[in-house]
Design a protein around this motif. Structure first.
Motif, PDB file in Angstrom:
ATOM      1  N   LEU A  93       0.972  -1.385   0.710  1.00  9.53           N
ATOM      2  CA  LEU A  93      -0.073   0.424  -0.191  1.00  9.53           C
ATOM      3  C   LEU A  93       0.518   1.150  -0.594  1.00  9.53           C
ATOM      4  O   LEU A  93       0.478   2.424  -0.645  1.00  9.53           O
ATOM      5  CB  LEU A  93      -1.259   0.524   1.243  1.00  9.53           C
ATOM      6  N   THR A  94       2.374   0.933   1.332  1.00 11.28           N
ATOM      7  CA  THR A  94       2.769   2.196   0.882  1.00 11.28           C
ATOM      8  C   THR A  94       3.004   2.150  -1.085  1.00 11.28           C
ATOM      9  O   THR A  94       3.674   3.442  -0.940  1.00 11.28           O
ATOM     10  CB  THR A  94       3.780   2.506   1.810  1.00 11.28           C
ATOM     11  N   GLU A  95       4.129   1.547  -1.293  1.00  9.36           N
ATOM     12  CA  GLU A  95       3.963   1.109  -2.370  1.00  9.36           C
ATOM     13  C   GLU A  95       3.212   2.759  -3.480  1.00  9.36           C
ATOM     14  O   GLU A  95       3.755   3.448  -4.460  1.00  9.36           O
ATOM     15  CB  GLU A  95       5.294  -0.199  -3.400  1.00  9.36           C
ATOM     16  N   MET A  96       2.388   2.208  -3.290  1.00  6.69           N
ATOM     17  CA  MET A  96       1.406   2.390  -4.324  1.00  6.69           C
ATOM     18  C   MET A  96       0.939   3.933  -3.929  1.00  6.69           C
ATOM     19  O   MET A  96       1.077   4.952  -4.788  1.00  6.69           O
ATOM     20  CB  MET A  96       0.088   1.431  -4.334  1.00  6.69           C
ATOM     21  N   MET A  97       0.951   4.009  -2.351  1.00 10.27           N
ATOM     22  CA  MET A  97       0.462   5.533  -2.271  1.00 10.27           C
ATOM     23  C   MET A  97       2.419   6.553  -3.713  1.00 10.27           C
ATOM     24  O   MET A  97       1.918   7.455  -3.429  1.00 10.27           O
ATOM     25  CB  MET A  97       0.749   5.107  -0.869  1.00 10.27           C
ATOM     26  N   GLU A  98       2.941   6.155  -2.933  1.00 10.80           N
ATOM     27  CA  GLU A  98       4.413   7.341  -3.710  1.00 10.80           C
ATOM     28  C   GLU A  98       3.481   6.956  -4.445  1.00 10.80           C
ATOM     29  O   GLU A  98       4.290   7.896  -5.482  1.00 10.80           O
ATOM     30  CB  GLU A  98       5.463   5.988  -2.905  1.00 10.80           C
ATOM     31  N   ARG A  99       3.734   5.878  -5.638  1.00 13.57           N
ATOM     32  CA  ARG A  99       3.761   6.268  -7.134  1.00 13.57           C
ATOM     33  C   ARG A  99       2.531   6.675  -7.184  1.00 13.57           C
ATOM     34  O   ARG A  99       2.552   7.329  -8.961  1.00 13.57           O
ATOM     35  CB  ARG A  99       3.149   4.497  -7.765  1.00 13.57           C
ATOM     36  N   CYS A 100       1.785   7.440  -6.982  1.00 15.59           N
ATOM     37  CA  CYS A 100       0.379   7.856  -7.360  1.00 15.59           C
ATOM     38  C   CYS A 100       1.227   9.584  -6.532  1.00 15.59           C
ATOM     39  O   CYS A 100       1.144  10.213  -7.369  1.00 15.59           O
ATOM     40  CB  CYS A 100      -1.081   8.117  -5.959  1.00 15.59           C
ATOM     41  N   LYS A 101       1.653   9.779  -5.802  1.00 21.45           N
ATOM     42  CA  LYS A 101       2.502  10.884  -5.292  1.00 21.45           C
ATOM     43  C   LYS A 101       3.278  11.216  -6.660  1.00 21.45           C
ATOM     44  O   LYS A 101       3.432  12.703  -7.015  1.00 21.45           O
ATOM     45  CB  LYS A 101       3.302  10.747  -4.213  1.00 21.45           C
ATOM     46  N   LYS A 102       4.036  10.300  -7.599  1.00 24.47           N
ATOM     47  CA  LYS A 102       4.377  10.656  -8.307  1.00 24.47           C
ATOM     48  C   LYS A 102       3.793  11.104  -9.564  1.00 24.47           C
ATOM     49  O   LYS A 102       4.219  12.355 -10.171  1.00 24.47           O
ATOM     50  CB  LYS A 102       5.564   9.931  -9.301  1.00 24.47           C
ATOM     51  N   LEU A 103       2.396  11.063  -9.742  1.00 27.35           N
ATOM     52  CA  LEU A 103       2.166  11.387 -10.877  1.00 27.35           C
ATOM     53  C   LEU A 103       1.392  13.018 -10.274  1.00 27.35           C
ATOM     54  O   LEU A 103       0.839  13.140  -9.730  1.00 27.35           O
ATOM     55  CB  LEU A 103       0.566  10.490 -11.017  1.00 27.35           C
ATOM     56  N   GLY A 104       1.833  13.678 -11.962  1.00 27.22           N
ATOM     57  CA  GLY A 104       0.954  15.369 -11.600  1.00 27.22           C
ATOM     58  C   GLY A 104      -0.577  14.897 -11.461  1.00 27.22           C
ATOM     59  O   GLY A 104      -1.318  14.032 -11.714  1.00 27.22           O
ATOM     60  N   ASN A 105      -0.547  16.181 -10.873  1.00 27.67           N
ATOM     61  CA  ASN A 105      -2.591  16.410 -10.573  1.00 27.67           C
ATOM     62  C   ASN A 105      -3.309  14.796 -11.040  1.00 27.67           C
ATOM     63  O   ASN A 105      -4.318  14.561 -11.222  1.00 27.67           O
ATOM     64  CB  ASN A 105      -3.295  16.968 -12.008  1.00 27.67           C
ATOM     65  N   ASN A 106      -2.879  14.390  -9.114  1.00 25.50           N
ATOM     66  CA  ASN A 106      -3.447  13.397  -8.624  1.00 25.50           C
ATOM     67  C   ASN A 106      -4.463  12.906  -8.078  1.00 25.50           C
ATOM     68  O   ASN A 106      -4.674  12.013  -6.939  1.00 25.50           O
ATOM     69  CB  ASN A 106      -2.587  12.115  -8.221  1.00 25.50           C
ATOM     70  N   ALA A 107      -5.387  14.085  -7.998  1.00 30.76           N
ATOM     71  CA  ALA A 107      -6.368  13.650  -6.560  1.00 30.76           C
ATOM     72  C   ALA A 107      -7.585  13.023  -7.211  1.00 30.76           C
ATOM     73  O   ALA A 107      -7.827  12.319  -5.650  1.00 30.76           O
ATOM     74  CB  ALA A 107      -7.291  15.702  -6.717  1.00 30.76           C
ATOM     75  N   LEU A 108      -7.692  12.709  -8.550  1.00 29.70           N
ATOM     76  CA  LEU A 108      -8.716  11.300  -8.383  1.00 29.70           C
ATOM     77  C   LEU A 108      -7.538  10.280  -7.569  1.00 29.70           C
ATOM     78  O   LEU A 108      -9.106   9.593  -7.547  1.00 29.70           O
ATOM     79  CB  LEU A 108      -8.772  11.510  -9.684  1.00 29.70           C
ATOM     80  N   LEU A 109      -6.733   9.821  -8.446  1.00 32.51           N
ATOM     81  CA  LEU A 109      -6.203   8.462  -8.170  1.00 32.51           C
ATOM     82  C   LEU A 109      -6.389   8.269  -6.562  1.00 32.51           C
ATOM     83  O   LEU A 109      -6.666   7.668  -5.710  1.00 32.51           O
ATOM     84  CB  LEU A 109      -5.102   8.543  -7.998  1.00 32.51           C
ATOM     85  N   LEU A 110      -5.587   9.624  -5.624  1.00 32.37           N
ATOM     86  CA  LEU A 110      -5.876  10.509  -4.239  1.00 32.37           C
ATOM     87  C   LEU A 110      -7.037   9.901  -3.211  1.00 32.37           C
ATOM     88  O   LEU A 110      -6.930   9.197  -2.190  1.00 32.37           O
ATOM     89  CB  LEU A 110      -5.198  11.821  -3.771  1.00 32.37           C
TER      90      LEU A 110
END
Length: 962
Positions: free
Chosen positions: A410-427
């Motif tokens: 889960l932490t790894e996936m959270m980090e991947r989401c962080k790297k994407l710009g404009n990631n509010a939908l994913l967040l």
């Protein structure tokens, strides 16, 4: 008159001693009737499949067992048969067994996994459209029907291939300008057509329908309806997948024995395997990518028939196929469907699901590409609305991945989401799908990510709402709690749109109530009032405002603390729609009754709750249902019972007087108030130990007056009668003799008004039984009521007898005579030197008259009248159709003489013999009853001074029923 002139003299003390049950000392030992029962439960275990033997293991359960199970010693015979049966020789699967197997397989993921079916309704309700839709319907042809048995196999294959080509060529009809409801109806028709085609063995037609439906998922012309369309179409795909799987499974039956649940491909016969391969080859020949992907995914489970690794080999290939779908919205829903099927058939293969999600992350930037932007311009859809269309799919994918996943992943996936710009939908989807404990522990990290998001795409307040929902389920680190609230509320309070604001505030109120004091709760409520009052915005937000109240009273159930929250009552003022306001008041009162352990006199609580109860009471009108009135009255009564001013009885009475004026439209509340005031009078008597001072005597008279003027306002006649009697008894106990007389007179004058039929629980019932019960209670009280010096001897008994005489009784009823018999019991008790019971500090007639001959003469006159009325009635029952009633009444009167008369008197003795003979005369007497009565008389004859019963027994013959 001879009845009461020769009434038996009673020594009640000695009679009581004789009738007492013999007391025997008991040694219970360990036994106690309320102690939990210990039951030995036999459990049957299956050993190996071949030649299975069953072994029973016993376990002792200290909990109270189901009585039916305990009779069976914990063993269920059906389970034993099932366990003993060899699976190889078991019967073929029924529909029930098949349903059970499906359920077992789908529950492999555990009950803590939220199934797709629970999300379906929410998606259909949320993603709707008013725009017109179109659909391509498959038009069946004669070629689709089964060929003749005589045709060659190659001919059959060629025909089927032509049919599939025919579909590709376009044997379909396009329906335009459909409303959303029409569209949903058409989809349902297709689902039914699929089942009909399958049941009529038109398998190719069924496949054509499924292909046609799958094609609809490539159409995004009405984009805001796409999630709902996905739900409807995948229902059809699921149906198809189940039909194919069950068809192949049925082909595996050997000698009517089905495969076990966890079968291996080796146990599948060649015919079934060939059919299974045939389906996969047919699907592989579909030209278009989207229908080919969806139909193959629908029958993914069928790979179990071909090889052990079939599913694990197919999942990566299907995942890779999705890369060929250009539209990012269509692609993400295809990924969601693959996750859905994957979790059903192979939840252990999480690696493919993770790969599916990482593929999605790689293509995430497509969402903001020119193609999508142009499409949105054409359809006039804003980016924030467009992004919400992704939520169901991404939420589902992430839920599947996060299920029982280690924190590292889960932490790894959270980090991947962080790297994407404009990631509010994913967040937002991460916060919706991941475990609440995981999110709560990293709350400050998520707040940091939310702050970095671009406001234009996905609104920040929705992100804070998702975070709040997690914090309602799990607690963040203690040191971060205040900072989290401040950061969230800074964003929430700046929201201009009242609906956006209240949707967020509703969630965060719970967090505030869980972790903070009334000061913070008060601040939040004040902020809600400030935002929702302008332009009466609260009128569109009643559900959310109700939810806020519910959360506040869930966490603050100390009502002294609750009403000290300054903004709580002003918050209630926002509920200006009466029906909603009443519902909120009911919630508050239910909470008060549930949590308030001790009675209260706190003026803040009393004033607030009186206002709330008054609101509920004032909502009652002519159209209010009886059930609703009962519920409101029960809540108000619960409040009244919890109010106590201790020894300040005058203040307590003042409260009851105020409550009576406020709640005059609810009869059960008035009844409760009368009972409460009577209880108050008796409490005063207890405190004064029955010796009233001038002050307390005046106070109890005030209580009695309260009851006397309240009772006539009630509509139920039996409620009035019983309350007159009850209040009269209370007045008598408090030595208010003239007031007691007034209650009893009122009851006597009310008896003629009793109707023949009364409503009981909404049904009309004869009132005779209720009247008989009331009069018996009344007679018991009249024994101890002293005569009024100016009214003559037994004036209340005479008045009541006159009323009974004049009352119109039913022709087929003997209740009048039964009442007269009870009057004889009363008059018999009145002739005794000392009455069986007394009211403390009240002189009854035994003391007032002291056995005076004039008093006894008056009783004899009354008894003469009553006995003659009974005998006259018995004569009228001499007709053939009433002989049974005559027999029963004669025996009833006989028993009265036996209990109360002195049978040493010859005339009375003869009357009893005559009644005995009359009871048996026409053969309607119950032989068992007569025998038992005679046995009783013989037993009594052995008691001291009862020897004359021996002669009586000899004069009472038993007649056989012939």
């Amino acid at each position: 008159s001879y009845f009461l002139r020769h009434a038996r003299s009673r020594n009640y003390v000695s009679e009581s001693e004789v009738c007492k049950l013999e007391s025997v000392p008991l040694d219970f030992g360990d036994y106690h009737p309320l102690k939990p029962i210990t039951v030995t439960e036999s459990k049957t275990k299956k050993m190996n499949r071949k030649g299975s033997t069953s072994s029973t293991s016993s376990s002792s359960s200290s909990s109270v067992m189901d009585p039916l199970s305990s009779v069976l010693d914990g063993t269920d015979p059906l389970s034993l048969f099932a366990a003993a049966a060899d699976p190889v020789t078991a019967a073929p699967p029924t529909d029930g067994a098949r349903r059970k197997r499906d359920k077992d397989e789908s529950s492999a993921v555990g009950s803590d996994f939220e199934p797709w079916s629970s999300k379906r309704g929410e998606i259909l309700a949320r993603y709707t459209t008013t725009e017109k839709l179109s659909i391509n319907l498959y038009m069946g042809s004669e070629k689709g029907k089964a060929t003749t048995t005589g045709s060659a196999v190659s001919e059959k294959v060629r025909t089927r291939l032509e049919e599939l080509d025919d579909l590709e060529e376009g044997s379909q009809k396009e329906l335009l300008n459909l409303t959303q409801q029409d569209y949903m109806n058409r989809i349902e028709e297709l689902n039914q057509s699929l089942k009909d085609a399958w049941s009529s063995d038109q398998k190719v037609k069924a496949l054509k329908i499924v292909i046609q439906c799958s094609k609809l998922l490539s159409d995004t012309t009405v984009i805001q309806f796409y999630p709902s369309k996905f739900v409807l179409i995948t229902d059809i795909l699921d149906t198809f997948g189940k039909l194919v799987y069950e068809r192949i499974l049925s082909m595996c039956m050997d000698n009517r024995v089905s495969l076990p649940d966890n079968f291996s491909p080796e146990s599948v016969n060649d015919t079934a395997k060939e059919t299974c391969l045939n389906w996969f080859f047919k699907i592989a020949s579909i030209r278009e990518l989207i229908p080919r992907f969806y139909v193959e995914a629908a029958i993914l489970k069928c790979n179990k028939f071909l090889s052990k690794t079939g599913i694990s080999e197919c999942l990566p290939r299907l995942t890779a196929m999705i890369r060929g779908i250009g539209d990012p919205l269509v692609a993400v829903y295809a990924r969601a469907y693959l996750c859905r099927v994957g979790m059903e058939v192979a939840p252990q293969l999480k690696e493919s699901l993770n790969k599916n999600f990482f593929d999605f992350l790689l293509t995430f930037k497509q969402i903001h590409g020119d193609t999508v932007q142009n499409q949105l311009v054409v359809q006039c859809v804003e980016i924030p609305l467009y992004l919400t269309l992704y939520s169901p799919a991404i939420d589902w994918i992430l839920q599947c991945i996060a299920y029982h996943a280690p924190d590292v992943l889960l932490t790894e996936m959270m980090e991947r989401c962080k790297k994407l710009g404009n990631n509010a939908l994913l967040l937002n989807s991460v916060m919706s799908a991941f475990r609440a404990e995981f999110i709560a522990a990293r709350s400050m990290d998520f707040i940091g990510m939310i702050k970095e998001c671009d406001e234009s795409g996905f609104p920040k307040h929705l992100l804070f709402r998702s975070l709040g929902l997690n914090l309602a389920l799990a607690d963040p680190p203690e040191n971060d709690r205040l900072q989290i609230l401040n950061e969230a509320w800074k964003v929430i309070t700046k929201l201009k749109n009242p609906q956006d604001y209240i949707n967020c505030a509703e969630v965060w109120v719970e967090y505030t109530c869980r972790h903070f004091t009334k000061r913070e709760v008060n601040t939040v409520l004040a902020d809600v009032i400030k935002h929702m009052t302008p332009d009466r915005a609260f009128e569109d937000a009643y559900p959310q405002l109700q939810s806020i109240i519910q959360k506040v009273i869930t966490y603050i159930y100390d009502f002294a603390l609750l009403f000290s929250v300054e903004k709580f009552l002003p918050f209630l003022d926002m509920f200006q729609k009466e029906s909603v306001r009443v519902e909120v008041c009911k919630c508050i009162m239910e909470s008060f009754i549930k949590h308030q352990q001790e009675s209260t006199k706190d003026p803040v609580i009393l004033n607030a709750l009186l206002h709330i109860c008054k609101t509920m009471h004032d909502s009652v009108n002519a159209l209010t249902l009886d059930d609703e009135k009962r519920m409101l009255a029960a809540l108000i009564n619960g409040f009244i019972k919890m109010v106590s001013f201790g020894r300040d009885f005058e203040q307590q009475l003042s409260f009851y007087v105020e409550a009576r004026s406020m709640f005059c439209n609810l009869e059960p509340v008035l009844v409760q108030l009368i009972h409460s005031v009577n209880q108050l009078a008796m409490e005063t008597r207890r405190v004064m130990k029955g010796n009233h001072s001038r002050k307390t005597a005046a106070f109890v008279r005030a209580c009695v007056a309260f009851c006397f003027i309240t009772i006539p306002s009630l509509s139920s006649i039996f409620t009035r009668l019983n309350l007159y009697l009850h209040s009269g008894q209370v007045a008598l106990a408090n030595q208010c003799l003239s007031q007691a007389d007034a209650f009893f007179k009122a009851a006597v004058s009310l008896v003629p008004e009793v109707p023949k039929m009364i409503s009981v629980d909404g049904k009309m019932r004869p009132s005779d039984a209720f009247l008989l019960e009331f009069l018996c209670n009344f007679f018991s009280t009249l024994l101890v009521v002293p005569d009024h010096p100016e009214q003559g001897v037994l004036f209340l008994v005479r008045g009541l007898l006159n009323v009974i005489q004049d009352y119109t009784w039913e022709d087929n009823s003997d209740d009048k005579v039964r009442i007269y018999t009870h009057v004889l019991h009363l008059l018999s008790a009145m002739t005794q030197e000392a009455f069986i019971y007394h009211v403390d500090k009240v002189d009854s007639n035994d003391t007032l008259y002291g056995g005076d001959s004039k008093f006894l003469a008056e009783i004899n006159k009354l008894s003469e009248t009553v006995v003659s009325q009974i005998l006259d009635h018995l004569k009228t029952l001499g007709k053939e159709e009433t002989l049974k009633r005559q027999s029963q009444l004669a025996l009833y009167f006989f028993n009265t003489i036996l209990a109360h008369g002195d049978l040493r008197n010859n005339r009375l003795n003869q009357l009893s013999v005559n009644l005995w003979n009359l009871a048996q005369k026409h053969g309607f007497a119950d032989t068992k009853t007569m025998v038992k009565t005679l046995e009783y008389i013989k037993r009594r004859s052995k008691q001291p001074e009862m020897s004359h019963f021996t002669d009586l027994a000899l004069r009472l013959p038993l007649q056989s029923r012939t």
